[in-house]
Design a protein around this motif. Structure first.
Motif, PDB file in Angstrom:
ATOM      1  N   LYS A  90      20.501  67.830  72.088  1.00 44.24           N
ATOM      2  CA  LYS A  90      21.712  66.904  71.956  1.00 44.24           C
ATOM      3  C   LYS A  90      22.756  66.853  73.384  1.00 44.24           C
ATOM      4  O   LYS A  90      22.830  67.942  73.821  1.00 44.24           O
ATOM      5  N   LEU A  91      22.937  65.606  73.686  1.00 49.60           N
ATOM      6  CA  LEU A  91      23.767  65.538  74.913  1.00 49.60           C
ATOM      7  C   LEU A  91      25.171  66.071  74.565  1.00 49.60           C
ATOM      8  O   LEU A  91      25.755  65.685  73.395  1.00 49.60           O
ATOM      9  N   LEU A  92      25.744  67.001  75.130  1.00 53.96           N
ATOM     10  CA  LEU A  92      27.093  67.488  74.917  1.00 53.96           C
ATOM     11  C   LEU A  92      28.118  67.151  75.800  1.00 53.96           C
ATOM     12  O   LEU A  92      29.103  66.723  75.108  1.00 53.96           O
ATOM     13  N   SER A  93      27.888  66.862  77.039  1.00 54.02           N
ATOM     14  CA  SER A  93      28.937  66.482  77.920  1.00 54.02           C
ATOM     15  C   SER A  93      28.432  65.993  79.392  1.00 54.02           C
ATOM     16  O   SER A  93      27.154  66.648  79.613  1.00 54.02           O
ATOM     17  N   THR A  94      29.169  65.192  80.072  1.00 58.94           N
ATOM     18  CA  THR A  94      29.039  64.708  81.309  1.00 58.94           C
ATOM     19  C   THR A  94      30.041  64.983  82.075  1.00 58.94           C
ATOM     20  O   THR A  94      31.189  64.611  81.586  1.00 58.94           O
ATOM     21  N   GLU A  95      29.987  65.463  83.296  1.00 56.62           N
ATOM     22  CA  GLU A  95      30.869  65.448  84.325  1.00 56.62           C
ATOM     23  C   GLU A  95      30.601  64.864  85.607  1.00 56.62           C
ATOM     24  O   GLU A  95      29.495  65.219  86.109  1.00 56.62           O
ATOM     25  N   GLN A  96      31.410  64.137  86.016  1.00 53.02           N
ATOM     26  CA  GLN A  96      31.004  63.492  87.387  1.00 53.02           C
ATOM     27  C   GLN A  96      32.251  63.581  88.298  1.00 53.02           C
ATOM     28  O   GLN A  96      33.439  63.733  88.095  1.00 53.02           O
ATOM     29  N   PHE A  97      31.762  64.151  89.533  1.00 52.66           N
ATOM     30  CA  PHE A  97      32.717  64.464  90.498  1.00 52.66           C
ATOM     31  C   PHE A  97      32.158  63.402  91.943  1.00 52.66           C
ATOM     32  O   PHE A  97      31.410  63.959  92.665  1.00 52.66           O
ATOM     33  N   GLY A  98      32.642  62.317  92.015  1.00 58.35           N
ATOM     34  CA  GLY A  98      32.282  61.248  93.124  1.00 58.35           C
ATOM     35  C   GLY A  98      30.744  61.215  92.938  1.00 58.35           C
ATOM     36  O   GLY A  98      30.346  60.468  91.972  1.00 58.35           O
ATOM     37  N   ARG A  99      30.136  61.660  94.050  1.00 50.68           N
ATOM     38  CA  ARG A  99      28.710  61.352  94.049  1.00 50.68           C
ATOM     39  C   ARG A  99      27.763  62.276  93.460  1.00 50.68           C
ATOM     40  O   ARG A  99      26.585  62.451  93.386  1.00 50.68           O
ATOM     41  N   GLU A 100      28.223  63.507  92.662  1.00 52.56           N
ATOM     42  CA  GLU A 100      27.596  64.510  92.061  1.00 52.56           C
ATOM     43  C   GLU A 100      28.095  64.447  90.464  1.00 52.56           C
ATOM     44  O   GLU A 100      29.128  64.036  90.125  1.00 52.56           O
ATOM     45  N   ALA A 101      27.081  65.082  89.818  1.00 54.28           N
ATOM     46  CA  ALA A 101      27.491  65.046  88.305  1.00 54.28           C
ATOM     47  C   ALA A 101      26.547  66.251  87.714  1.00 54.28           C
ATOM     48  O   ALA A 101      25.398  66.669  88.348  1.00 54.28           O
ATOM     49  N   PHE A 102      27.034  66.595  86.517  1.00 53.97           N
ATOM     50  CA  PHE A 102      25.924  67.559  85.824  1.00 53.97           C
ATOM     51  C   PHE A 102      26.239  66.922  84.339  1.00 53.97           C
ATOM     52  O   PHE A 102      27.317  66.611  83.928  1.00 53.97           O
ATOM     53  N   VAL A 103      25.081  67.175  83.660  1.00 51.01           N
ATOM     54  CA  VAL A 103      24.896  66.693  82.401  1.00 51.01           C
ATOM     55  C   VAL A 103      24.477  67.720  81.268  1.00 51.01           C
ATOM     56  O   VAL A 103      23.464  68.717  81.830  1.00 51.01           O
ATOM     57  N   GLU A 104      25.198  68.288  80.559  1.00 46.55           N
ATOM     58  CA  GLU A 104      25.029  69.692  79.701  1.00 46.55           C
ATOM     59  C   GLU A 104      24.339  68.996  78.384  1.00 46.55           C
ATOM     60  O   GLU A 104      24.996  68.116  77.646  1.00 46.55           O
ATOM     61  N   PHE A 105      23.274  69.412  78.037  1.00 42.67           N
ATOM     62  CA  PHE A 105      22.575  69.224  76.905  1.00 42.67           C
ATOM     63  C   PHE A 105      22.889  70.841  76.097  1.00 42.67           C
ATOM     64  O   PHE A 105      23.106  71.652  76.537  1.00 42.67           O
ATOM     65  N   GLU A 106      22.182  70.765  74.629  1.00 43.60           N
ATOM     66  CA  GLU A 106      22.178  71.767  73.928  1.00 43.60           C
ATOM     67  C   GLU A 106      21.319  73.000  74.601  1.00 43.60           C
ATOM     68  O   GLU A 106      21.922  74.181  74.634  1.00 43.60           O
ATOM     69  N   HIS A 107      20.392  72.681  75.089  1.00 46.86           N
ATOM     70  CA  HIS A 107      19.236  73.500  75.879  1.00 46.86           C
ATOM     71  C   HIS A 107      19.042  73.625  77.251  1.00 46.86           C
ATOM     72  O   HIS A 107      18.092  74.140  77.680  1.00 46.86           O
ATOM     73  N   ASP A 108      19.768  72.657  78.111  1.00 48.56           N
ATOM     74  CA  ASP A 108      19.626  72.531  79.395  1.00 48.56           C
ATOM     75  C   ASP A 108      21.034  71.971  80.006  1.00 48.56           C
ATOM     76  O   ASP A 108      21.719  71.461  79.211  1.00 48.56           O
ATOM     77  N   THR A 109      20.996  72.489  81.138  1.00 47.16           N
ATOM     78  CA  THR A 109      22.028  71.478  82.080  1.00 47.16           C
ATOM     79  C   THR A 109      21.297  70.747  83.266  1.00 47.16           C
ATOM     80  O   THR A 109      20.473  71.527  83.780  1.00 47.16           O
ATOM     81  N   VAL A 110      21.613  69.769  83.438  1.00 46.95           N
ATOM     82  CA  VAL A 110      20.928  68.843  84.586  1.00 46.95           C
ATOM     83  C   VAL A 110      22.156  68.550  85.664  1.00 46.95           C
ATOM     84  O   VAL A 110      22.931  68.060  85.185  1.00 46.95           O
ATOM     85  N   PHE A 111      21.744  68.745  87.144  1.00 46.29           N
ATOM     86  CA  PHE A 111      22.598  68.407  88.098  1.00 46.29           C
ATOM     87  C   PHE A 111      22.101  67.172  88.789  1.00 46.29           C
ATOM     88  O   PHE A 111      20.860  67.090  88.944  1.00 46.29           O
ATOM     89  N   LEU A 112      22.853  66.355  88.982  1.00 44.35           N
ATOM     90  CA  LEU A 112      22.494  65.082  89.565  1.00 44.35           C
ATOM     91  C   LEU A 112      23.116  64.638  90.907  1.00 44.35           C
ATOM     92  O   LEU A 112      24.272  65.080  91.105  1.00 44.35           O
ATOM     93  N   ALA A 113      22.708  63.915  91.835  1.00 47.07           N
ATOM     94  CA  ALA A 113      23.333  63.113  92.991  1.00 47.07           C
ATOM     95  C   ALA A 113      23.210  61.640  93.002  1.00 47.07           C
ATOM     96  O   ALA A 113      22.052  61.254  92.579  1.00 47.07           O
ATOM     97  N   ALA A 114      24.128  61.016  93.340  1.00 49.39           N
ATOM     98  CA  ALA A 114      24.020  59.482  93.606  1.00 49.39           C
ATOM     99  C   ALA A 114      23.487  59.205  94.595  1.00 49.39           C
ATOM    100  O   ALA A 114      23.563  59.859  95.688  1.00 49.39           O
ATOM    101  N   SER A 115      22.247  57.952  94.413  1.00 47.39           N
ATOM    102  CA  SER A 115      21.728  57.749  95.874  1.00 47.39           C
ATOM    103  C   SER A 115      21.851  56.506  95.700  1.00 47.39           C
ATOM    104  O   SER A 115      22.252  55.553  94.773  1.00 47.39           O
ATOM    105  N   ASN A 116      21.044  55.566  96.818  1.00 51.46           N
ATOM    106  CA  ASN A 116      21.079  54.087  96.924  1.00 51.46           C
ATOM    107  C   ASN A 116      20.194  53.641  95.746  1.00 51.46           C
ATOM    108  O   ASN A 116      20.246  52.650  95.494  1.00 51.46           O
ATOM    109  N   ALA A 117      19.357  54.638  95.270  1.00 52.51           N
ATOM    110  CA  ALA A 117      18.147  54.134  94.214  1.00 52.51           C
ATOM    111  C   ALA A 117      18.869  54.743  92.924  1.00 52.51           C
ATOM    112  O   ALA A 117      18.058  54.347  91.889  1.00 52.51           O
ATOM    113  N   GLY A 118      20.041  55.059  92.701  1.00 51.79           N
ATOM    114  CA  GLY A 118      20.796  55.322  91.472  1.00 51.79           C
ATOM    115  C   GLY A 118      20.762  56.926  91.462  1.00 51.79           C
ATOM    116  O   GLY A 118      20.690  57.655  92.405  1.00 51.79           O
ATOM    117  N   TRP A 119      21.050  57.392  90.427  1.00 52.85           N
ATOM    118  CA  TRP A 119      21.346  58.929  90.070  1.00 52.85           C
ATOM    119  C   TRP A 119      20.083  59.443  89.914  1.00 52.85           C
ATOM    120  O   TRP A 119      18.990  59.082  89.513  1.00 52.85           O
TER     121      TRP A 119
END
Length: 142
Positions: A90-119
């Motif tokens: 289950k998706l627990l939370s999302t935090e975005q800091f400008g062009r970076e974000a992290f998404v916390e799930f029950e069993h994983d955390t995913v880090f992302l960066a914004a680009s011209n093609a999207g996240w």
């Protein structure tokens, strides 16, 4: 002397100003992290369906190249197949800091960066490890 109510109002004003500034700097990509969360969910769906080509396309270019280099076969897809990326849960939370974000799930955390093609995913299969080294990741995250 400011009252607690005035201090709270000042804090909210500062947060609003930061949010607007961040929106301007990041091109106003859903400041609540919705698009980042959708990208993280899409990555996990692709991995769960064993569609490693699509999952690799969700990786930031540097992360995709690093993942391919770490594979015996020399491909991103083969390394993702070997990686121990858990079912997100289950998706627990999302935090975005400008062009970076992290998404916390029950069993994983995913880090992302914004680009011209999207996240794009910069780290997945990440688990917290403490203060010195906050996360270790199966893919990217270095």
């Amino acid at each position: 002397m400011k009252t607690p109510r005035a201090v709270r109002g000042l804090r909210l004003g500062i947060l609003a100003l930061l949010a607007v500034s961040g929106c301007v700097l990041s091109g106003c990509a859903a400041a609540d992290g919705t698009q980042a969360a959708e990208a993280a969910e899409a990555f996990h769906r692709d991995v769960a369906r064993s569609n490693m080509t699509a999952a690799c396309s969700m990786l930031q270019s540097e992360t995709r190249e690093e993942t391919a280099r770490s594979s015996d076969a020399g491909t991103c897809e083969s390394q993702l197949e070997k990686a121990k990326i858990p079912d997100a849960g289950k998706l627990l939370s999302t935090e975005q800091f400008g062009r970076e974000a992290f998404v916390e799930f029950e069993h994983d955390t995913v880090f992302l960066a914004a680009s011209n093609a999207g996240w794009r995913v910069t780290g997945a299969g990440c688990t917290p490890k403490g203060e010195e080294m906050p996360y270790t990741c199966e893919v990217g995250g270095k």
